[in-house]
Design a protein around this motif. Structure first.
Motif, PDB file in Angstrom:
ATOM      1  N   VAL A  55      23.441  19.772   8.512  1.00 56.93           N
ATOM      2  CA  VAL A  55      23.025  20.476   7.312  1.00 56.93           C
ATOM      3  C   VAL A  55      23.000  22.442   7.450  1.00 56.93           C
ATOM      4  CG1 VAL A  55      21.172  21.015   5.601  1.00 56.93           C
ATOM      5  CG2 VAL A  55      21.450  19.142   6.469  1.00 56.93           C
ATOM      6  N   MET A  56      22.226  22.909   8.868  1.00 54.84           N
ATOM      7  CA  MET A  56      23.124  23.979   9.020  1.00 54.84           C
ATOM      8  C   MET A  56      24.443  24.576   8.986  1.00 54.84           C
ATOM      9  SD  MET A  56      20.377  25.677   7.659  1.00 54.84           S
ATOM     10  CE  MET A  56      19.006  25.815   7.994  1.00 54.84           C
ATOM     11  N   GLN A  57      25.222  23.917   8.799  1.00 55.72           N
ATOM     12  CA  GLN A  57      26.650  23.870   9.315  1.00 55.72           C
ATOM     13  C   GLN A  57      27.214  24.610   8.065  1.00 55.72           C
ATOM     14  OE1 GLN A  57      28.555  20.974  11.582  1.00 55.72           O
ATOM     15  NE2 GLN A  57      28.648  21.678  13.323  1.00 55.72           N
ATOM     16  N   SER A  58      27.034  24.498   6.952  1.00 60.47           N
ATOM     17  CA  SER A  58      27.540  24.161   5.054  1.00 60.47           C
ATOM     18  C   SER A  58      26.997  25.107   4.693  1.00 60.47           C
ATOM     19  CB  SER A  58      28.645  23.027   5.051  1.00 60.47           C
ATOM     20  OG  SER A  58      27.923  21.927   5.051  1.00 60.47           O
ATOM     21  N   ASN A  59      25.434  24.423   4.787  1.00 57.09           N
ATOM     22  CA  ASN A  59      24.234  24.903   4.050  1.00 57.09           C
ATOM     23  C   ASN A  59      23.445  26.284   4.630  1.00 57.09           C
ATOM     24  OD1 ASN A  59      25.608  23.359   1.508  1.00 57.09           O
ATOM     25  ND2 ASN A  59      25.070  21.798   3.105  1.00 57.09           N
ATOM     26  N   TYR A  60      23.981  27.037   5.293  1.00 56.54           N
ATOM     27  CA  TYR A  60      22.901  27.878   5.780  1.00 56.54           C
ATOM     28  C   TYR A  60      22.783  29.018   5.120  1.00 56.54           C
ATOM     29  CZ  TYR A  60      26.952  30.815   7.278  1.00 56.54           C
ATOM     30  OH  TYR A  60      28.282  32.216   7.665  1.00 56.54           O
ATOM     31  N   GLN A  61      24.407  29.746   4.360  1.00 59.27           N
ATOM     32  CA  GLN A  61      24.583  30.177   3.592  1.00 59.27           C
ATOM     33  C   GLN A  61      23.423  30.512   1.820  1.00 59.27           C
ATOM     34  OE1 GLN A  61      27.857  31.092   2.947  1.00 59.27           O
ATOM     35  NE2 GLN A  61      27.817  33.165   5.230  1.00 59.27           N
ATOM     36  N   GLN A  62      22.609  28.813   1.837  1.00 60.90           N
ATOM     37  CA  GLN A  62      22.383  28.588   0.649  1.00 60.90           C
ATOM     38  C   GLN A  62      20.753  29.399   0.402  1.00 60.90           C
ATOM     39  OE1 GLN A  62      23.365  24.547  -0.337  1.00 60.90           O
ATOM     40  NE2 GLN A  62      22.206  24.649  -2.123  1.00 60.90           N
ATOM     41  N   ILE A  63      20.033  29.747   1.245  1.00 62.35           N
ATOM     42  CA  ILE A  63      18.911  29.842   1.640  1.00 62.35           C
ATOM     43  C   ILE A  63      18.376  31.125   2.743  1.00 62.35           C
ATOM     44  CG2 ILE A  63      18.335  28.090   3.406  1.00 62.35           C
ATOM     45  CD1 ILE A  63      15.608  27.649   1.622  1.00 62.35           C
ATOM     46  N   THR A  64      17.910  31.641   2.299  1.00 65.63           N
ATOM     47  CA  THR A  64      17.660  32.748   3.130  1.00 65.63           C
ATOM     48  C   THR A  64      16.673  32.418   3.943  1.00 65.63           C
ATOM     49  OG1 THR A  64      15.211  33.399   1.504  1.00 65.63           O
ATOM     50  CG2 THR A  64      17.767  34.820   0.785  1.00 65.63           C
ATOM     51  N   THR A  65      16.271  33.147   4.997  1.00 72.61           N
ATOM     52  CA  THR A  65      15.760  33.702   6.119  1.00 72.61           C
ATOM     53  C   THR A  65      13.800  33.111   5.480  1.00 72.61           C
ATOM     54  OG1 THR A  65      16.767  33.829   7.316  1.00 72.61           O
ATOM     55  CG2 THR A  65      14.249  34.233   8.861  1.00 72.61           C
ATOM     56  N   SER A  66      13.523  33.589   4.621  1.00 70.07           N
ATOM     57  CA  SER A  66      12.213  33.687   4.248  1.00 70.07           C
ATOM     58  C   SER A  66      11.841  32.351   3.635  1.00 70.07           C
ATOM     59  CB  SER A  66      11.650  35.641   3.142  1.00 70.07           C
ATOM     60  OG  SER A  66      12.596  35.111   2.514  1.00 70.07           O
ATOM     61  N   LYS A  67      12.529  32.398   2.890  1.00 72.17           N
ATOM     62  CA  LYS A  67      12.137  30.972   2.185  1.00 72.17           C
ATOM     63  C   LYS A  67      12.123  29.931   3.104  1.00 72.17           C
ATOM     64  CE  LYS A  67      12.870  32.152  -2.972  1.00 72.17           C
ATOM     65  NZ  LYS A  67      11.792  31.614  -3.762  1.00 72.17           N
ATOM     66  N   LEU A  68      13.243  29.867   4.072  1.00 63.65           N
ATOM     67  CA  LEU A  68      13.335  28.493   5.234  1.00 63.65           C
ATOM     68  C   LEU A  68      11.941  28.337   5.336  1.00 63.65           C
ATOM     69  CD1 LEU A  68      14.738  26.262   5.445  1.00 63.65           C
ATOM     70  CD2 LEU A  68      15.702  27.966   7.676  1.00 63.65           C
ATOM     71  N   ARG A  69      11.793  30.132   6.093  1.00 63.85           N
ATOM     72  CA  ARG A  69      10.078  29.911   6.381  1.00 63.85           C
ATOM     73  C   ARG A  69       8.512  30.340   5.548  1.00 63.85           C
ATOM     74  NH1 ARG A  69      10.020  31.213  10.628  1.00 63.85           N
ATOM     75  NH2 ARG A  69       9.449  32.805  12.248  1.00 63.85           N
ATOM     76  N   ASN A  70       8.496  30.056   4.313  1.00 67.16           N
ATOM     77  CA  ASN A  70       8.065  29.814   4.022  1.00 67.16           C
ATOM     78  C   ASN A  70       7.334  28.067   3.499  1.00 67.16           C
ATOM     79  OD1 ASN A  70       7.097  32.661   3.236  1.00 67.16           O
ATOM     80  ND2 ASN A  70       8.425  32.639   1.479  1.00 67.16           N
ATOM     81  N   LEU A  71       9.092  27.393   3.513  1.00 67.06           N
ATOM     82  CA  LEU A  71       9.073  26.078   3.786  1.00 67.06           C
ATOM     83  C   LEU A  71       8.005  25.793   5.395  1.00 67.06           C
ATOM     84  CD1 LEU A  71      11.849  24.786   2.067  1.00 67.06           C
ATOM     85  CD2 LEU A  71      10.135  25.195   0.807  1.00 67.06           C
ATOM     86  N   LEU A  72       8.567  26.216   5.986  1.00 70.24           N
ATOM     87  CA  LEU A  72       8.116  25.623   7.063  1.00 70.24           C
ATOM     88  C   LEU A  72       6.735  26.275   7.406  1.00 70.24           C
ATOM     89  CD1 LEU A  72       8.472  24.777  10.620  1.00 70.24           C
ATOM     90  CD2 LEU A  72       8.505  26.735  10.894  1.00 70.24           C
ATOM     91  N   SER A  73       5.570  26.964   6.669  1.00 68.03           N
ATOM     92  CA  SER A  73       4.808  27.904   6.858  1.00 68.03           C
ATOM     93  C   SER A  73       3.426  26.690   5.882  1.00 68.03           C
ATOM     94  CB  SER A  73       4.582  28.212   6.565  1.00 68.03           C
ATOM     95  OG  SER A  73       4.893  29.162   4.838  1.00 68.03           O
ATOM     96  N   LEU A  74       4.342  26.105   4.920  1.00 69.40           N
ATOM     97  CA  LEU A  74       3.789  24.836   4.395  1.00 69.40           C
ATOM     98  C   LEU A  74       3.034  24.029   5.120  1.00 69.40           C
ATOM     99  CD1 LEU A  74       5.611  23.836   1.173  1.00 69.40           C
ATOM    100  CD2 LEU A  74       3.656  25.729   0.713  1.00 69.40           C
ATOM    101  N   PHE A  75       3.616  23.735   6.605  1.00 72.93           N
ATOM    102  CA  PHE A  75       3.166  22.592   7.299  1.00 72.93           C
ATOM    103  C   PHE A  75       2.343  23.062   8.617  1.00 72.93           C
ATOM    104  CE2 PHE A  75       6.976  21.159   4.571  1.00 72.93           C
ATOM    105  CZ  PHE A  75       5.818  20.267   4.188  1.00 72.93           C
ATOM    106  N   VAL A  76       2.229  24.331   8.743  1.00 72.39           N
ATOM    107  CA  VAL A  76       1.689  24.857  10.311  1.00 72.39           C
ATOM    108  C   VAL A  76       0.813  24.051  10.648  1.00 72.39           C
ATOM    109  CG1 VAL A  76       2.263  26.609  11.318  1.00 72.39           C
ATOM    110  CG2 VAL A  76       3.431  26.205  10.323  1.00 72.39           C
ATOM    111  N   ASP A  77      -0.441  24.807   9.691  1.00 66.99           N
ATOM    112  CA  ASP A  77      -2.003  24.266   9.884  1.00 66.99           C
ATOM    113  C   ASP A  77      -1.979  22.746  10.034  1.00 66.99           C
ATOM    114  OD1 ASP A  77      -2.428  27.127  10.161  1.00 66.99           O
ATOM    115  OD2 ASP A  77      -2.999  27.065   7.489  1.00 66.99           O
TER     116      ASP A  77
END
Length: 160
Positions: A55-77
């Motif tokens: 996924v990231m080989q060709s799509n890493y520029q499609q999303i920012t680090t902060s947006k991606l980390r925000n998605l991850l943070s939805l599941f941390v707890d």
């Protein structure tokens, strides 16, 4: 003193504000008016780290680090709570949290076409729907998200 109705010095009327300069014309975009396909549950592949790399080989520029980390943070707890338990099934509170995370993910996708595109390419919603009440699937899903973040960083994804 009279009221100056010129958009605080930005000139003209409503359509000439900051949004119009950035290409926003108001209303719904054509993509939002197109019929949307239903989201069907799909099992996360066993090699989810390799899937994240693809996924990231060709799509890493499609999303920012902060947006991606925000998605991850939805599941941390939920992840932190469930890793302490040994039951095969998720706790009701965790199932509810996953449902709320899905709603938030849909909202973020609706707000930002780049996020929507990334969520589709990474198949985040179908994989999320497949979790059901399985603790193991939820933990693997979280690890998949972590792998996406790691490959995003590895490939030099943008910060903002």
């Amino acid at each position: 003193m009279s009221w100056n109705n010129n958009n605080y010095g930005h000139g003209g009327g409503h359509d000439q504000g900051r949004g119009a300069r950035n290409g926003y014309k108001g209303g719904r975009s054509d993509d939002q008016n197109a019929p949307q396909e239903p989201i069907v549950a799909k099992e996360l592949p066993a090699d989810y780290v390799d899937a994240a790399e693809k996924v990231m080989q060709s799509n890493y520029q499609q999303i920012t680090t902060s947006k991606l980390r925000n998605l991850l943070s939805l599941f941390v707890d939920t992840y932190n709570a469930e890793t302490l338990l040994t039951d095969d099934r998720l706790q009701p509170a965790s199932i509810n949290a996953l449902t709320m995370a899905r709603i938030r993910m849909l909202y973020e996708a609706g707000r930002d076409p780049k996020v929507k595109g990334f969520i589709k390419v990474a198949e985040l919603l179908p994989y999320l729907k497949d979790i059901g009440d399985s603790r193991e699937k939820m933990i693997n899903y979280y690890h998949y998200l972590e792998a996406l973040v790691a490959y995003h960083r590895y490939y030099g994804g943008r910060e903002n």
